[in-house]
Design a protein around this motif. Structure first.
Motif, PDB file in Angstrom:
ATOM      1  N   LYS A  41       0.713  -1.335  -0.039  1.00 38.36           N
ATOM      2  CA  LYS A  41      -0.009   0.100   0.060  1.00 38.36           C
ATOM      3  C   LYS A  41       0.911   1.366   0.019  1.00 38.36           C
ATOM      4  N   GLN A  44       2.093   1.767  -3.333  1.00 39.99           N
ATOM      5  CA  GLN A  44       1.086   2.089  -4.105  1.00 39.99           C
ATOM      6  C   GLN A  44       0.548   3.896  -4.080  1.00 39.99           C
ATOM      7  N   VAL A  45       0.689   3.996  -2.604  1.00 43.54           N
ATOM      8  CA  VAL A  45       0.878   5.650  -2.573  1.00 43.54           C
ATOM      9  C   VAL A  45       1.706   6.467  -3.066  1.00 43.54           C
ATOM     10  N   ASP A  47       3.481   5.786  -5.770  1.00 43.66           N
ATOM     11  CA  ASP A  47       3.224   5.487  -7.147  1.00 43.66           C
ATOM     12  C   ASP A  47       2.147   6.698  -7.575  1.00 43.66           C
ATOM     13  N   ASP A  48       0.984   6.752  -6.854  1.00 44.80           N
ATOM     14  CA  ASP A  48       0.000   7.515  -7.063  1.00 44.80           C
ATOM     15  C   ASP A  48       0.445   8.899  -7.104  1.00 44.80           C
ATOM     16  N   LYS A  51       2.577   9.697 -10.101  1.00 44.96           N
ATOM     17  CA  LYS A  51       1.898   9.871 -11.354  1.00 44.96           C
ATOM     18  C   LYS A  51       1.067  11.463 -11.241  1.00 44.96           C
ATOM     19  N   THR A  52       0.626  11.787  -9.955  1.00 48.21           N
ATOM     20  CA  THR A  52       0.077  12.965 -10.076  1.00 48.21           C
ATOM     21  C   THR A  52       0.951  14.095 -10.193  1.00 48.21           C
ATOM     22  N   LYS A 100      -8.311  11.440 -10.551  1.00 43.06           N
ATOM     23  CA  LYS A 100      -8.180  10.505 -11.449  1.00 43.06           C
ATOM     24  C   LYS A 100      -8.015  11.167 -12.853  1.00 43.06           C
ATOM     25  N   GLU A 111       2.499   6.933 -17.184  1.00 46.90           N
ATOM     26  CA  GLU A 111       3.017   5.609 -16.925  1.00 46.90           C
ATOM     27  C   GLU A 111       4.321   5.153 -17.360  1.00 46.90           C
ATOM     28  N   GLN A 116       5.367   2.362 -14.948  1.00 46.59           N
ATOM     29  CA  GLN A 116       4.361   1.816 -14.460  1.00 46.59           C
ATOM     30  C   GLN A 116       3.328   1.413 -15.265  1.00 46.59           C
TER      31      GLN A 116
END
Length: 220
Positions: A41, A44-45, A47-48, A51-52, A100, A111, A116
């Motif tokens: 997790k 993932q945080v 990565d998010d 990406k943002t 999103k 990505e 990713q």
């Protein structure tokens, strides 16, 4: 605990089977424990967040391009005002209120930059097999996806890149944008040129790696 594990425990008929079932239960419980879930997790945080950040940077670039075109048309606003207005407009179009990313092109850019991109072909099949292993999604898959994408990106900068599926789809079949095709062609061309140059230097004994260690021989 899954139904399969419980069925294994319930159907154990001798001491050996019961011990084996107990070990399987312990392993599954351990892999599903909250403390073993947080690394995945946390990744993932991260990565998010990346990406943002990358998406916002790309939107700024696109806004600057649009602002330059508008400014040439004699817009009375300052360059900063035009860029900010275009950025807000692009953000509303390509990013949902919850963060999103909605635009397919922007997703591809992000990505690629974050390594990713979804896996494809036999690499995807191998990744799916890893996910089926207890704990595989948490401990192996995040690193496997990033590593596979880094390898793919590296190969695109070599002569091998011309034989990869993405090159075939984007360049030969025209399934991507002009910019994507030019980028892939440039990577292959640069990699081929570099590999040819190194091969020529090595054949002439002019590329010898690190050379001798510091000392009299290296000073020569």
């Amino acid at each position: 605990m899954s139904r399969d594990v419980q069925l294994l425990i319930d159907t154990a008929s001798n001491k050996g089977e019961k011990v084996a079932a107990s070990m399987v239960k312990s392993y599954v419980d351990l892999a599903g424990h909250a403390w073993f879930q947080w690394p995945g997790k946390a990744l993932q945080v991260g990565d998010d967040f990346t990406k943002t950040l990358l998406a916002r940077m790309e939107l700024r670039v696109q806004a600057a391009d649009e602002a330059a075109k508008i400014a040439k048309q004699g817009d009375p606003r300052s360059a900063k005002e035009i860029r900010q207005a275009e950025y807000i407009k692009l953000s509303d179009q390509k990013v949902a209120p919850n963060g999103k990313i909605l635009d397919h092109g922007l997703i591809n850019v992000v990505e690629d930059a974050a390594f990713q991109r979804p896996l494809q072909g036999w690499v995807k099949d191998f990744g799916e097999a890893l996910q089926k292993i207890p704990g595989g999604r948490t401990f192996f898959m995040p690193f496997f996806t990033t590593g596979a994408n880094i390898t793919r990106y590296g190969l695109q900068g070599t002569p091998v890149g011309a034989f990869m599926g993405e090159y075939d789809q984007v360049v030969r079949q025209g399934m991507g944008s002009v910019d994507q095709a030019q980028i892939l062609k440039g990577r292959v061309a640069a990699g081929t040129t570099l590999a040819t140059a190194i091969g020529f230097l090595a054949s002439a004994d002019l590329a010898t790696g690190y050379g001798p260690a510091p000392g009299p021989e290296r000073d020569l």
